[in-house]
Motif scaffolding. Structure first.
Motif, PDB file in Angstrom:
ATOM      1  N   LEU A 176       0.834  -1.203   0.000  1.00  0.00           N
ATOM      2  CA  LEU A 176       0.000   0.000   0.000  1.00  0.00           C
ATOM      3  C   LEU A 176       0.872   1.258   0.000  1.00  0.00           C
ATOM      4  O   LEU A 176       0.582   2.226  -0.712  1.00  0.00           O
ATOM      5  N   GLY A 177       1.942   1.235   0.788  1.00  0.00           N
ATOM      6  CA  GLY A 177       2.844   2.391   0.806  1.00  0.00           C
ATOM      7  C   GLY A 177       3.524   2.604  -0.528  1.00  0.00           C
ATOM      8  O   GLY A 177       3.637   3.743  -1.007  1.00  0.00           O
ATOM      9  N   ALA A 178       3.960   1.504  -1.149  1.00  0.00           N
ATOM     10  CA  ALA A 178       4.611   1.617  -2.458  1.00  0.00           C
ATOM     11  C   ALA A 178       3.628   2.095  -3.516  1.00  0.00           C
ATOM     12  O   ALA A 178       4.010   2.833  -4.441  1.00  0.00           O
ATOM     13  N   THR A 179       2.365   1.687  -3.390  1.00  0.00           N
ATOM     14  CA  THR A 179       1.345   2.153  -4.325  1.00  0.00           C
ATOM     15  C   THR A 179       1.164   3.658  -4.220  1.00  0.00           C
ATOM     16  O   THR A 179       1.072   4.361  -5.239  1.00  0.00           O
ATOM     17  N   VAL A 180       1.126   4.171  -2.995  1.00  0.00           N
ATOM     18  CA  VAL A 180       0.978   5.619  -2.796  1.00  0.00           C
ATOM     19  C   VAL A 180       2.160   6.372  -3.397  1.00  0.00           C
ATOM     20  O   VAL A 180       1.990   7.354  -4.133  1.00  0.00           O
TER      21      VAL A 180
END
Length: 298
Positions: A176-180
């Protein structure tokens, strides 16, 4: 021997998906540029042919150094054949994306449509030539190194399962962090431009649903089909959002939220809700592509 190695058609299809993934990552930002549309629509045919001929040179060099195949082309004729394929694939990809954002419609003159496609194909072709370099990241072992057979995994099991739960949650949080991060990186420069409301204004509700479906399909293909970043391990991952379909949908929703926040930062939060949602879906396409690339980088 793998199934892909036994079936040359499947191998070629996977290579094309890999090439398209690199092309989309490199070419989507320029896709949202009206000056490129206008320049292509007004350019004469001989100039377009010259552009195609000149484009072959850097694509050929990239196929000799990186390319979209799992391994580099050693022989010159292989690099030349792959370069022709990359240019053709980039052109087709440009046409499909221009149709998706409604810049090529049934009412677009043929010359204008070809001009737009030729100009937009330039970054797509370059991205295809650098596909392995752009999206060849390895996934870090946030799911735990206990699978390496060094005994650490047994220790985790002895803790009543507590050692297993932590890496799985970490993998989901990392995704999720990498997606952001990836979504912001790709879409930040697009969010303040006039192209987003311009594209949105031409969208019907059904077309917006088609754009959402295309965003989901593209991000799924980049992460789970194209063969980048320990793809087999991603398919086998366990965790709250680690199933391929679930991860794709959740990360798309994250990309959509990022798109909405970025639009709000540029004074569009006061728009009527349907208009803001429409523009967010338009911006979520590059955001989802960036988010997929971000997940491959971890």
């Amino acid at each position: 021997m793998s199934a892909a190695a036994e079936n040359p058609w499947r191998t070629e299809a996977l290579d094309l998906v890999r090439g398209m993934s690199g092309g989309l990552l490199f070419g989507v930002p320029l896709l949202y540029t009206m000056e490129v549309w206008w320049t292509g629509a007004l350019t004469q045919a001989w100039v377009l042919l010259l552009i195609a001929a000149l484009l072959f040179v850097p694509v050929f060099v990239m196929n000799k150094t990186e390319g979209f195949r799992p391994s580099r082309d050693v022989r010159w004729r292989d690099a030349a054949a792959d370069s022709v394929e990359a240019v053709a694939l980039g052109f087709v990809l440009a046409v499909v994306m221009l149709v998706l954002i409604r810049e090529i419609t049934t009412g677009t003159p043929l010359g204008a449509a070809l001009g737009k496609a030729f100009y937009e194909a330039v970054p797509f072709c370059l991205g295809i030539g650098m596909a392995r370099h752009l999206l060849g990241g390895e996934r870090s072992s946030v799911e735990g190194d206990e699978q390496d057979g060094n005994g650490e995994g047994d220790a985790g099991e002895g803790d009543g399962g507590e050692g297993d739960a932590r890496p799985r949650v970490s993998a989901s949080v990392a995704d999720l962090g990498a997606t952001v991060v990836g979504a912001v990186f790709i879409s930040l420069a697009i969010a303040p431009t006039d192209e987003v409301p311009m594209i949105s204004s031409a969208m019907t509700p059904l077309w917006l649903l088609a754009m959402m479906a295309a965003s989901l399909l593209i991000s799924y293909a980049i992460v789970f089909v194209a063969g980048f970043g320990k793809q087999d391990e991603r398919h086998a991952s366990e965790g709250p959002f680690q199933h391929p379909i679930t991860e794709t949908v959740v990360c798309y929703l994250v990309a959509l939220a990022v798109a909405m926040v970025l639009l709000a930062l540029f004074q569009r939060a006061l728009l009527p809700w349907p208009e803001l949602l429409s523009q967010s879906i338009v911006l979520a396409l590059p955001a989802a592509i960036g988010g997929a690339a971000g997940r491959l980088a971890i």
